[in-house]
Every structure is written in C-alpha cells, then in structure tokens.
Motif scaffolding. Structure first.
Motif, PDB file in Angstrom:
ATOM      1  N   ASP A  91       0.829  -1.225   0.000  1.00 21.03           N
ATOM      2  CA  ASP A  91       0.000   0.000   0.000  1.00 21.03           C
ATOM      3  C   ASP A  91       0.857   1.266   0.000  1.00 21.03           C
ATOM      4  O   ASP A  91       0.506   2.263   0.642  1.00 21.03           O
ATOM      5  CB  ASP A  91      -0.935   0.016   1.220  1.00 21.03           C
ATOM      6  CG  ASP A  91      -1.813  -1.230   1.270  1.00 21.03           C
ATOM      7  OD1 ASP A  91      -2.190  -1.719   0.173  1.00 21.03           O
ATOM      8  OD2 ASP A  91      -2.094  -1.714   2.379  1.00 21.03           O
ATOM      9  N   GLY A  92       2.007   1.213  -0.656  1.00 17.19           N
ATOM     10  CA  GLY A  92       2.872   2.396  -0.742  1.00 17.19           C
ATOM     11  C   GLY A  92       3.837   2.526   0.422  1.00 17.19           C
ATOM     12  O   GLY A  92       4.710   3.390   0.406  1.00 17.19           O
ATOM     13  N   PHE A  93       3.692   1.703   1.438  1.00 17.11           N
ATOM     14  CA  PHE A  93       4.603   1.748   2.589  1.00 17.11           C
ATOM     15  C   PHE A  93       5.681   0.675   2.441  1.00 17.11           C
ATOM     16  O   PHE A  93       5.375  -0.465   2.090  1.00 17.11           O
ATOM     17  CB  PHE A  93       3.831   1.569   3.897  1.00 17.11           C
ATOM     18  CG  PHE A  93       2.840   2.673   4.136  1.00 17.11           C
ATOM     19  CD1 PHE A  93       3.273   3.928   4.572  1.00 17.11           C
ATOM     20  CD2 PHE A  93       1.475   2.479   3.900  1.00 17.11           C
ATOM     21  CE1 PHE A  93       2.367   4.960   4.775  1.00 17.11           C
ATOM     22  CE2 PHE A  93       0.569   3.507   4.099  1.00 17.11           C
ATOM     23  CZ  PHE A  93       1.011   4.750   4.528  1.00 17.11           C
ATOM     24  N   ILE A  94       6.903   1.072   2.694  1.00 14.95           N
ATOM     25  CA  ILE A  94       8.043   0.176   2.465  1.00 14.95           C
ATOM     26  C   ILE A  94       8.388  -0.587   3.741  1.00 14.95           C
ATOM     27  O   ILE A  94       8.621   0.016   4.790  1.00 14.95           O
ATOM     28  CB  ILE A  94       9.267   0.993   1.981  1.00 14.95           C
ATOM     29  CG1 ILE A  94       8.947   1.658   0.639  1.00 14.95           C
ATOM     30  CG2 ILE A  94      10.512   0.110   1.883  1.00 14.95           C
ATOM     31  CD1 ILE A  94       9.928   2.740   0.241  1.00 14.95           C
ATOM     32  N   ARG A  95       8.388  -1.893   3.628  1.00 15.74           N
ATOM     33  CA  ARG A  95       8.815  -2.747   4.761  1.00 15.74           C
ATOM     34  C   ARG A  95      10.275  -3.087   4.587  1.00 15.74           C
ATOM     35  O   ARG A  95      10.774  -3.140   3.449  1.00 15.74           O
ATOM     36  CB  ARG A  95       7.980  -4.030   4.802  1.00 15.74           C
ATOM     37  CG  ARG A  95       6.506  -3.784   4.856  1.00 15.74           C
ATOM     38  CD  ARG A  95       6.096  -3.398   6.260  1.00 15.74           C
ATOM     39  NE  ARG A  95       4.715  -2.893   6.274  1.00 15.74           N
ATOM     40  CZ  ARG A  95       3.982  -2.832   7.380  1.00 15.74           C
ATOM     41  NH1 ARG A  95       4.487  -3.212   8.551  1.00 15.74           N
ATOM     42  NH2 ARG A  95       2.762  -2.351   7.330  1.00 15.74           N
ATOM     43  N   PHE A  96      10.954  -3.340   5.672  1.00 16.71           N
ATOM     44  CA  PHE A  96      12.408  -3.519   5.566  1.00 16.71           C
ATOM     45  C   PHE A  96      12.942  -4.501   6.590  1.00 16.71           C
ATOM     46  O   PHE A  96      12.270  -4.887   7.536  1.00 16.71           O
ATOM     47  CB  PHE A  96      13.113  -2.176   5.724  1.00 16.71           C
ATOM     48  CG  PHE A  96      12.761  -1.459   7.011  1.00 16.71           C
ATOM     49  CD1 PHE A  96      11.722  -0.534   7.051  1.00 16.71           C
ATOM     50  CD2 PHE A  96      13.477  -1.709   8.176  1.00 16.71           C
ATOM     51  CE1 PHE A  96      11.392   0.117   8.235  1.00 16.71           C
ATOM     52  CE2 PHE A  96      13.162  -1.057   9.362  1.00 16.71           C
ATOM     53  CZ  PHE A  96      12.114  -0.148   9.392  1.00 16.71           C
ATOM     54  N   GLU A  97      14.167  -4.830   6.365  1.00 17.96           N
ATOM     55  CA  GLU A  97      14.911  -5.737   7.235  1.00 17.96           C
ATOM     56  C   GLU A  97      16.254  -5.100   7.585  1.00 17.96           C
ATOM     57  O   GLU A  97      16.663  -4.151   6.914  1.00 17.96           O
ATOM     58  CB  GLU A  97      15.126  -7.019   6.433  1.00 17.96           C
ATOM     59  CG  GLU A  97      15.409  -8.064   7.310  1.00 17.96           C
ATOM     60  CD  GLU A  97      15.446  -9.463   6.880  1.00 17.96           C
ATOM     61  OE1 GLU A  97      16.340 -10.042   7.436  1.00 17.96           O
ATOM     62  OE2 GLU A  97      14.599  -9.894   6.060  1.00 17.96           O
ATOM     63  N   ARG A 117      15.780   3.305  -7.715  1.00 16.92           N
ATOM     64  CA  ARG A 117      16.209   3.852  -9.013  1.00 16.92           C
ATOM     65  C   ARG A 117      16.488   5.337  -8.884  1.00 16.92           C
ATOM     66  O   ARG A 117      17.280   5.899  -9.638  1.00 16.92           O
ATOM     67  CB  ARG A 117      15.133   3.578 -10.069  1.00 16.92           C
ATOM     68  CG  ARG A 117      15.251   2.140 -10.601  1.00 16.92           C
ATOM     69  CD  ARG A 117      14.109   1.769 -11.531  1.00 16.92           C
ATOM     70  NE  ARG A 117      13.940   2.719 -12.607  1.00 16.92           N
ATOM     71  CZ  ARG A 117      12.772   2.984 -13.197  1.00 16.92           C
ATOM     72  NH1 ARG A 117      11.683   2.367 -12.798  1.00 16.92           N
ATOM     73  NH2 ARG A 117      12.717   3.859 -14.189  1.00 16.92           N
ATOM     74  N   LYS A 118      15.824   5.986  -7.934  1.00 20.41           N
ATOM     75  CA  LYS A 118      16.208   7.331  -7.493  1.00 20.41           C
ATOM     76  C   LYS A 118      16.493   7.227  -5.997  1.00 20.41           C
ATOM     77  O   LYS A 118      15.997   6.318  -5.347  1.00 20.41           O
ATOM     78  CB  LYS A 118      15.043   8.308  -7.680  1.00 20.41           C
ATOM     79  CG  LYS A 118      14.884   8.857  -9.068  1.00 20.41           C
ATOM     80  CD  LYS A 118      13.775   9.902  -9.047  1.00 20.41           C
ATOM     81  CE  LYS A 118      13.590  10.498 -10.430  1.00 20.41           C
ATOM     82  NZ  LYS A 118      12.336  11.281 -10.482  1.00 20.41           N
ATOM     83  N   THR A 119      17.269   8.178  -5.472  1.00 20.66           N
ATOM     84  CA  THR A 119      17.477   8.198  -4.016  1.00 20.66           C
ATOM     85  C   THR A 119      16.383   9.062  -3.405  1.00 20.66           C
ATOM     86  O   THR A 119      16.292  10.261  -3.677  1.00 20.66           O
ATOM     87  CB  THR A 119      18.877   8.741  -3.691  1.00 20.66           C
ATOM     88  OG1 THR A 119      19.827   7.895  -4.344  1.00 20.66           O
ATOM     89  CG2 THR A 119      19.140   8.703  -2.191  1.00 20.66           C
ATOM     90  N   LEU A 120      15.532   8.413  -2.604  1.00 22.15           N
ATOM     91  CA  LEU A 120      14.336   9.083  -2.088  1.00 22.15           C
ATOM     92  C   LEU A 120      14.447   9.345  -0.595  1.00 22.15           C
ATOM     93  O   LEU A 120      14.792   8.431   0.168  1.00 22.15           O
ATOM     94  CB  LEU A 120      13.115   8.186  -2.326  1.00 22.15           C
ATOM     95  CG  LEU A 120      12.847   7.753  -3.763  1.00 22.15           C
ATOM     96  CD1 LEU A 120      11.813   6.632  -3.778  1.00 22.15           C
ATOM     97  CD2 LEU A 120      12.361   8.950  -4.592  1.00 22.15           C
ATOM     98  N   PRO A 121      14.106  10.561  -0.142  1.00 21.59           N
ATOM     99  CA  PRO A 121      14.038  10.788   1.303  1.00 21.59           C
ATOM    100  C   PRO A 121      12.787  10.110   1.860  1.00 21.59           C
ATOM    101  O   PRO A 121      11.742  10.090   1.200  1.00 21.59           O
ATOM    102  CB  PRO A 121      13.937  12.314   1.414  1.00 21.59           C
ATOM    103  CG  PRO A 121      13.409  12.788   0.100  1.00 21.59           C
ATOM    104  CD  PRO A 121      13.800  11.763  -0.935  1.00 21.59           C
ATOM    105  N   GLY A 122      12.923   9.561   3.048  1.00 21.47           N
ATOM    106  CA  GLY A 122      11.780   8.900   3.675  1.00 21.47           C
ATOM    107  C   GLY A 122      11.836   9.049   5.184  1.00 21.47           C
ATOM    108  O   GLY A 122      12.827   9.538   5.741  1.00 21.47           O
ATOM    109  N   ASP A 149       7.817   5.663   4.867  1.00 22.64           N
ATOM    110  CA  ASP A 149       6.916   6.473   4.050  1.00 22.64           C
ATOM    111  C   ASP A 149       7.767   7.397   3.193  1.00 22.64           C
ATOM    112  O   ASP A 149       8.534   8.200   3.724  1.00 22.64           O
ATOM    113  CB  ASP A 149       6.017   7.285   5.009  1.00 22.64           C
ATOM    114  CG  ASP A 149       4.869   7.968   4.286  1.00 22.64           C
ATOM    115  OD1 ASP A 149       4.933   8.081   3.043  1.00 22.64           O
ATOM    116  OD2 ASP A 149       3.918   8.387   4.981  1.00 22.64           O
ATOM    117  N   VAL A 150       7.678   7.241   1.856  1.00 22.27           N
ATOM    118  CA  VAL A 150       8.399   8.161   0.969  1.00 22.27           C
ATOM    119  C   VAL A 150       7.414   9.158   0.330  1.00 22.27           C
ATOM    120  O   VAL A 150       7.787   9.945  -0.533  1.00 22.27           O
ATOM    121  CB  VAL A 150       9.209   7.419  -0.126  1.00 22.27           C
ATOM    122  CG1 VAL A 150      10.423   6.725   0.467  1.00 22.27           C
ATOM    123  CG2 VAL A 150       8.340   6.431  -0.895  1.00 22.27           C
ATOM    124  N   GLY A 151       6.158   9.088   0.728  1.00 20.87           N
ATOM    125  CA  GLY A 151       5.167  10.044   0.246  1.00 20.87           C
ATOM    126  C   GLY A 151       4.628   9.735  -1.133  1.00 20.87           C
ATOM    127  O   GLY A 151       4.107  10.621  -1.809  1.00 20.87           O
TER     128      GLY A 151
END
Ligand SMILES: [Zn+2]
Length: 389
Positions: A91-97, A117-122, A149-151
C-alpha cells in the motif's frame, strides 16, 4: 586542506551498508589516489592503497604491485555501515529488514534515504499512541511494527523501489561541546578517517616497510569478516592492524574497564592480539608521550582483527580502537581527538619500523624453534663450513 572535521562529515555522510559500499568506496579510492602510489580493488570490493617503502610518494601512476621486497604493514578499517534493506512494498509503505546488528527501538521517527532507481528521502513511521491498546503501549516496537513512508502512491513507489534496495540513515554530523561529534556510521567511518590521516602523516617520511592501507567491505553484515580475510590473504602482510571503534563509558554503562572518550585511542590486548605487536605499540605510545588507553579481550575482539590473525599462515595482528558512545545508533558519539590520536599512534609506529622488526616477528616469535632444531642447525652449519674448507 581538508580538516578532520570535514573528513568526518564527508565519510559519515556517505552511504554504504554492508554489500552496498559503492558510494563510500568511490570516496575512499579518490583519497587513496592522493595519498598512495597504487590503488587496487579486490574482487569483493575492498580498496587497497599501497604506499611504497623508501622516500616520499612517487608521482608515477604505477602498477608495480610486486616490485618491492620490503616487508608489508597492513592497516585496515571496515568502510561499510549498518543499514536496512527493502523487503516489500505494501500500500505504498516500504517494509524492511536489518543489515547488521540494530536495536529496532532506535529506529522509529528516523529520517532515511531509500536508494532505489532514485534516491528518495523517507521517514520511519509507526502507529500513533492514540490507537494503541494498553498492552501494546507497554511493549517496545519491533521491526514488524515499522515502515517507511516516501510520500508516494503504491504504484509510483513500486516503479522506483525494489526489494533488495539499500536504506540508510539521513543524519548530518552534530557538533557537540568539547570537540565531540554525534552522527551516523561513525562505526566505522571514524576509523576510515583515521586511516586517511595516518597516510597523510606518512607523506614526507622515509619508510622501511611498504604500507598497505585497506578499506574493507562486509564487516557489519555477519561475523565472517570476509572483506578483511580476503584482502589480508591477497597482501600476506608481516604485520596487520585493525582500526575500529569500541564501547566507551556512558550513562548506564560506566564499567571502569571501559575506555573514555577524549582520553586517547585504545590499544587492545588479549588472545586475538599478537603479544609482540601489543608491546611495540604500547612502547611507541610511551616513547612519543601519546595518550592512550588499554582495552582487554579474553577471546574474540569481534573485529576484523579476529579474521586477519588466522589468515594464511597466521598474521601477527594488533587492534587500535576509537572509544564510541551509543554504538549502532543514529547518534554515535566520539571525541575528534581520539581519531587524531589513533592516526598519530599508528604513524609513529610505522615510521619506526625497520628490517629487524620484520625478522623479529618472523624468526623469534613465529618459527619458535625448539632447542633441538637449533642444535641441528648449528651442526649443519659446522658441517657446511668444514666442507668448504
Ligand atoms: Zn559495528
């Protein structure tokens, strides 16, 4: 001329979790090119800068990697940092490890960079306190409770971000009082900065040994230390030093056996450290009146020193550490003077090395001939001498 402060800002601000060191490696290569004769990159991505024995740096862009018979001193620091990695987008939210060893409790509300592919602030978000149950409020958040959240909409985020992309903290260095600094990735970029400073201090000195400065990959991701192991195997030095950070005293951690920030670099002693190397380093510190502290390890130092010691035929290894508060957080804290001190200690050591030191490490402490072997050697020599007469 870049100061230590500039250098720490630059290297702390570089991004490179274990296995994703491209950006920080590029910075290291550029600095090594200014300070050493030859720069090489190992198949796994560690950077080796070779400063040849003899006078000052030659300007020749040489590949004479095997042209020297001088003994080899390896001084290394790992250049990777702990980080995070994208596992999925929901849903647009990034999960991570995690990459490396985190305390997930320090992650909520951090600013991050998502290197897609781009460096995104989050930002790392979590559920607001208002919607938590009384039971949930009592428990610390775990990785499963957190997301980035990268918006962006789900579709756009999926275009730019893929599972496996690196995530790092976005944190500028914070200058504190007393020339203290707080920031991200001081473990172990503070040591990378010390390594560069060490090379600067050697620029105009005549050296009896070749100096191999190494910025290693893959220290934080596991306990395998593969970057250090393979680089040490490639170089096969007579002596190796690991530069790393160590826990300093802080609130809640005032064990008096721990070093303090601002009191000088630590010289490690214990089973992982070659006794002759420890002693020579301590003598160097004393002779040059360099403030230093001693750290003690019964066994594994949990640094690259552990692997280097057992590489090839075994390498006499030492460990110099920079005291650090709040290790593996976004506000790792240290004193600039300890970085400078580590560089001074190692450069004084390197400038004093001579050919006899190499023989001493090989002969007296390594082959450790038994009395019988020595007697046999003497008899053989006598026989040879007779034959020649
Ligand atoms: Zn670490």
């Amino acid at each position: 001329m870049t100061t230590l402060t500039d250098s720490l800002d630059k290297f702390s601000g570089a991004h490179g979790a274990s296995g994703y060191e491209d950006a920080v490696r590029a910075l290291v290569v550029r600095e090594f090119q200014k300070l050493t004769d030859t720069v090489e990159i190992t198949p796994l991505g560690s950077v080796i800068g070779i400063k040849r024995a003899g006078g000052t740096r030659t300007r020749r862009p040489s590949r004479r990697a095997s042209a020297s018979n001088a003994p080899r001193l390896l001084v290394e620091a790992h250049m990777d940092e702990i980080g995070l990695v994208v596992t999925e987008i929901r849903d647009g939210f990034i999960r991570f490890e995690e990459i490396g060893y985190w305390d997930p409790r320090v992650l909520p509300s951090q600013n991050v960079w998502v290197h897609g592919r781009k460096t995104l602030p989050g930002v790392i978000g979590s559920r607001p306190p208002h919607v938590l149950t009384a039971k949930e409020r009592k428990h610390a958040l775990t990785l499963d409770d957190l997301f980035i959240d990268v918006g962006m909409t789900d579709a756009r985020a999926r275009e730019l971000v893929s599972p496996g992309d690196m995530i790092t903290l976005d944190r500028a260095v914070i200058p504190l009082q007393n020339e203290m600094r707080a920031g991200k990735a001081f473990d172990n970029r503070a040591s990378v900065v010390a390594l560069l400073e060490f090379l600067k201090q050697l620029q105009n000195s005549a050296l009896a040994w070749d100096i191999y400065a190494v910025a290693n990959v893959n220290e934080e991701d596991s306990a395998l230390y593969v970057g250090a192991q393979t680089a040490a195997y490639a170089i096969q030095p007579q002596l190796a030093f690991c530069l790393d950070v160590t826990h300093a005293q802080q609130a809640g951690l005032n064990d008096e056996a721990l070093p303090q920030t601002g009191q000088g670099p630590c010289i490690a002693r214990g089973a992982n450290i070659h006794p002759v190397v420890f002693e020579k380093l301590r003598q160097t510190a004393q002779r040059h009146a360099l403030s230093h502290q001693i750290t003690v390890y019964g066994g594994n130092t949990e640094t690259n020193a552990w692997m280097m010691q057992t590489t090839g035929n075994g390498i006499p290894t030492g460990l110099v550490e920079i005291p650090l508060r709040y290790m593996h957080s976004a506000v790792e804290t240290l004193a600039l003077s300890d970085i400078q001190g580590a560089a001074q200690l190692l450069s004084a050591f390197a400038m004093n090395l001579n050919a006899a030191d190499a023989r001493a490490l090989q002969g007296e402490t390594f082959t450790r001939e038994t009395a019988r072997q020595k007697r046999d050697a003497r008899k053989n020599a006598a026989r040879r001498a007779q034959r020649q007469r």
